[in-house]
Design a protein around this motif. Sequence first.
Motif, PDB file in Angstrom:
ATOM      1  N   GLU A  33       8.946 -68.706 165.875  1.00 20.60           N
ATOM      2  CA  GLU A  33       8.671 -67.304 165.547  1.00 20.60           C
ATOM      3  C   GLU A  33       9.837 -66.441 166.031  1.00 20.60           C
ATOM      4  OE1 GLU A  33       5.227 -63.880 166.286  1.00 20.60           O
ATOM      5  OE2 GLU A  33       4.941 -65.944 166.992  1.00 20.60           O
ATOM      6  N   ASP A  34      10.221 -65.471 165.218  1.00 20.50           N
ATOM      7  CA  ASP A  34      11.303 -64.523 165.494  1.00 20.50           C
ATOM      8  C   ASP A  34      12.702 -65.126 165.317  1.00 20.50           C
ATOM      9  OD1 ASP A  34       9.568 -62.414 166.061  1.00 20.50           O
ATOM     10  OD2 ASP A  34       9.417 -62.979 168.176  1.00 20.50           O
ATOM     11  N   ALA A  35      12.795 -66.372 164.847  1.00 24.74           N
ATOM     12  CA  ALA A  35      14.116 -66.943 164.575  1.00 24.74           C
ATOM     13  C   ALA A  35      14.697 -66.311 163.314  1.00 24.74           C
ATOM     14  CB  ALA A  35      14.007 -68.454 164.409  1.00 24.74           C
ATOM     15  N   PRO A  36      16.001 -66.050 163.253  1.00 20.43           N
ATOM     16  CA  PRO A  36      16.605 -65.485 162.034  1.00 20.43           C
ATOM     17  C   PRO A  36      16.443 -66.453 160.863  1.00 20.43           C
ATOM     18  CG  PRO A  36      18.119 -65.351 163.904  1.00 20.43           C
ATOM     19  CD  PRO A  36      17.002 -66.245 164.323  1.00 20.43           C
ATOM     20  N   ILE A  37      16.030 -65.913 159.703  1.00 17.64           N
ATOM     21  CA  ILE A  37      15.906 -66.783 158.535  1.00 17.64           C
ATOM     22  C   ILE A  37      16.828 -66.345 157.395  1.00 17.64           C
ATOM     23  CG2 ILE A  37      13.562 -67.525 159.082  1.00 17.64           C
ATOM     24  CD1 ILE A  37      12.561 -65.560 156.944  1.00 17.64           C
ATOM     25  N   ALA A  38      17.129 -65.049 157.281  1.00 18.13           N
ATOM     26  CA  ALA A  38      17.976 -64.586 156.173  1.00 18.13           C
ATOM     27  C   ALA A  38      18.534 -63.211 156.483  1.00 18.13           C
ATOM     28  CB  ALA A  38      17.182 -64.546 154.870  1.00 18.13           C
ATOM     29  N   ASP A  39      19.674 -62.892 155.843  1.00 18.99           N
ATOM     30  CA  ASP A  39      20.227 -61.538 155.853  1.00 18.99           C
ATOM     31  C   ASP A  39      20.068 -60.958 154.458  1.00 18.99           C
ATOM     32  OD1 ASP A  39      21.026 -61.874 158.447  1.00 18.99           O
ATOM     33  OD2 ASP A  39      23.127 -62.262 157.982  1.00 18.99           O
ATOM     34  N   VAL A  40      19.559 -59.736 154.371  1.00 20.92           N
ATOM     35  CA  VAL A  40      19.461 -59.052 153.087  1.00 20.92           C
ATOM     36  C   VAL A  40      20.200 -57.729 153.187  1.00 20.92           C
ATOM     37  CG1 VAL A  40      17.260 -60.135 152.489  1.00 20.92           C
ATOM     38  CG2 VAL A  40      17.258 -57.921 153.651  1.00 20.92           C
ATOM     39  N   MET A  41      20.763 -57.273 152.077  1.00 19.84           N
ATOM     40  CA  MET A  41      21.593 -56.069 152.080  1.00 19.84           C
ATOM     41  C   MET A  41      21.019 -55.031 151.141  1.00 19.84           C
ATOM     42  SD  MET A  41      25.660 -55.612 151.153  1.00 19.84           S
ATOM     43  CE  MET A  41      26.245 -56.225 152.728  1.00 19.84           C
ATOM     44  N   THR A  42      20.940 -53.806 151.651  1.00 14.73           N
ATOM     45  CA  THR A  42      20.578 -52.657 150.832  1.00 14.73           C
ATOM     46  C   THR A  42      21.864 -51.879 150.556  1.00 14.73           C
ATOM     47  OG1 THR A  42      20.233 -51.134 152.681  1.00 14.73           O
ATOM     48  CG2 THR A  42      18.394 -52.563 152.099  1.00 14.73           C
ATOM     49  N   ASP A  43      21.739 -50.692 149.971  1.00 14.93           N
ATOM     50  CA  ASP A  43      22.916 -49.854 149.740  1.00 14.93           C
ATOM     51  C   ASP A  43      23.511 -49.342 151.040  1.00 14.93           C
ATOM     52  OD1 ASP A  43      22.856 -50.160 147.054  1.00 14.93           O
ATOM     53  OD2 ASP A  43      22.000 -48.198 146.602  1.00 14.93           O
ATOM     54  N   LYS A  44      22.718 -49.407 152.128  1.00 18.03           N
ATOM     55  CA  LYS A  44      23.161 -48.776 153.361  1.00 18.03           C
ATOM     56  C   LYS A  44      23.418 -49.742 154.514  1.00 18.03           C
ATOM     57  CE  LYS A  44      20.788 -44.386 152.453  1.00 18.03           C
ATOM     58  NZ  LYS A  44      19.819 -43.398 152.962  1.00 18.03           N
ATOM     59  N   ALA A  45      22.771 -50.888 154.525  1.00 18.13           N
ATOM     60  CA  ALA A  45      22.898 -51.751 155.691  1.00 18.13           C
ATOM     61  C   ALA A  45      22.559 -53.186 155.350  1.00 18.13           C
ATOM     62  CB  ALA A  45      21.979 -51.259 156.816  1.00 18.13           C
ATOM     63  N   THR A  46      23.072 -54.097 156.195  1.00 25.11           N
ATOM     64  CA  THR A  46      22.659 -55.490 156.162  1.00 25.11           C
ATOM     65  C   THR A  46      21.566 -55.655 157.205  1.00 25.11           C
ATOM     66  OG1 THR A  46      24.832 -56.245 155.470  1.00 25.11           O
ATOM     67  CG2 THR A  46      23.398 -57.871 156.473  1.00 25.11           C
ATOM     68  N   VAL A  47      20.470 -56.259 156.804  1.00 25.96           N
ATOM     69  CA  VAL A  47      19.295 -56.369 157.657  1.00 25.96           C
ATOM     70  C   VAL A  47      18.972 -57.839 157.871  1.00 25.96           C
ATOM     71  CG1 VAL A  47      16.845 -55.788 157.888  1.00 25.96           C
ATOM     72  CG2 VAL A  47      18.405 -54.170 156.813  1.00 25.96           C
ATOM     73  N   GLU A  48      18.766 -58.223 159.108  1.00 24.64           N
ATOM     74  CA  GLU A  48      18.411 -59.604 159.441  1.00 24.64           C
ATOM     75  C   GLU A  48      16.894 -59.740 159.432  1.00 24.64           C
ATOM     76  OE1 GLU A  48      18.759 -61.454 163.543  1.00 24.64           O
ATOM     77  OE2 GLU A  48      20.463 -62.400 162.500  1.00 24.64           O
ATOM     78  N   MET A  49      16.393 -60.684 158.636  1.00 21.75           N
ATOM     79  CA  MET A  49      14.966 -60.951 158.564  1.00 21.75           C
ATOM     80  C   MET A  49      14.647 -62.112 159.492  1.00 21.75           C
ATOM     81  SD  MET A  49      14.583 -58.587 156.424  1.00 21.75           S
ATOM     82  CE  MET A  49      12.801 -58.701 156.441  1.00 21.75           C
TER      83      MET A  49
END
Length: 422
Positions: A33-49
């Motif tokens: 639980e809480d381990a990084p699984i993916a990075d997603v990018m919006t128009d404003k930032a890269t977000v780590e899921m």
Amino acid sequence: MGTYSFKLPDIGEGIAEAEIVAWHVSVGDVVEEDAPIADVMTDKATVEMTAPVAGKIVKIAGEAGEMIAIGSILAVFETEGDEAPASEPAPAVQTAPNEAAQVVKPDPVPEPVAEAKPEPVAEARSEAAPPASAGHARVLASPAVRQRARDLGIDLSHVKTAEGGRVRHADLDAFLSYNSGGGYRPAGGKRADEAIKVIGMRRRIAENMAASKRTIPHFTYVEEIDVTKLEDLRADLNATRGAKPKLTMLPLLITAICKTLPDFPMINARYDDEAGIINRSGAVHLGMAAQTDAGLMVPVIRDAQDRNVWQLATEITRLAEAARAGKAKSEELSGSTLTITSLGPLGGIATTPVINRPEVAIIGPNKIVERPAFDKDGNIVAAKLMNLSISCDHRVVDGWDAASFVQALKRLIETPALLFVD
């Protein structure tokens, strides 16, 4: 055993979809639980899921570079126990702002679909990538990054990341770029051929630059400026600065730009293509192009006209460090009214910089060189000379206006006492 479907959460920016930048897991991985699984990018930032539950990954949605709708399934977990927990999205952690907001918004994307693409994904994992739940110390990287590093003969422990974080494809790109002339070569002395998918920040940069060149009729004007007196002034100020920050040339150039702009309001403006409106800005929100390991970013010095040279030096350092560490806030990366870009020690005789749309001008100081020159009495003296470039949007700025602006700027730079006279 139960299953848990993790849906892409609403990241809170009013967006309908995001781009998958990188996967940190593959089908078959067991994660905590809480381990990084993916990075997603919006128009404003890269977000780590991060993983909302512990379990085995049995399905992931799409490949890096694909768009995924908010609310659609990002990953499916196989969990312990007969009953699956409620499928609630986990909070997202912002890790790295990108530069899309301060350059150009990308062309409209297709309408989001209700569900992620169902194409099968490869279940085979690289032997080089132990499960995310492994307890031993190791360099953090996705299986794809590990495989690419192995193919290139790169030791991941030698690759710099932001504050020692996870190694990403952009970090490998930066490693290859910065070591191309420093003796690095893969095993065998020959670099392997690569096919690099253009995704994430690099795709944003590509879209932004293409849109700027496609829609803006650029022209560039270059003038030679004698910065001997300005460099002498800078040396004197640094010699007596005390606890103040050390001055580079940039704060002095910005001060000169801010004093010149009031007489040339068309330079400090933004052009709204759709509305057909030129928005002149009373304040100077100066974009400062900064090269980072992840690509070009443009943090913004707000109200530069109200800051003295020491305050500008402090803000320049703060913003540059935040950008390179991936900690710049989205509001610090948008809203610029004019941009300055310099290659620093790389210099160059002249540049033709690309406008930071929707701005209408960008200024590029080039390297300073010492050469013989004639003084006003006809004597040959040593002079420190610098070419200064300005690229303008010809729909808004006429050649005469651009040349007049640079000549006024030159007068201030060559007579630096005028910088401190109201």
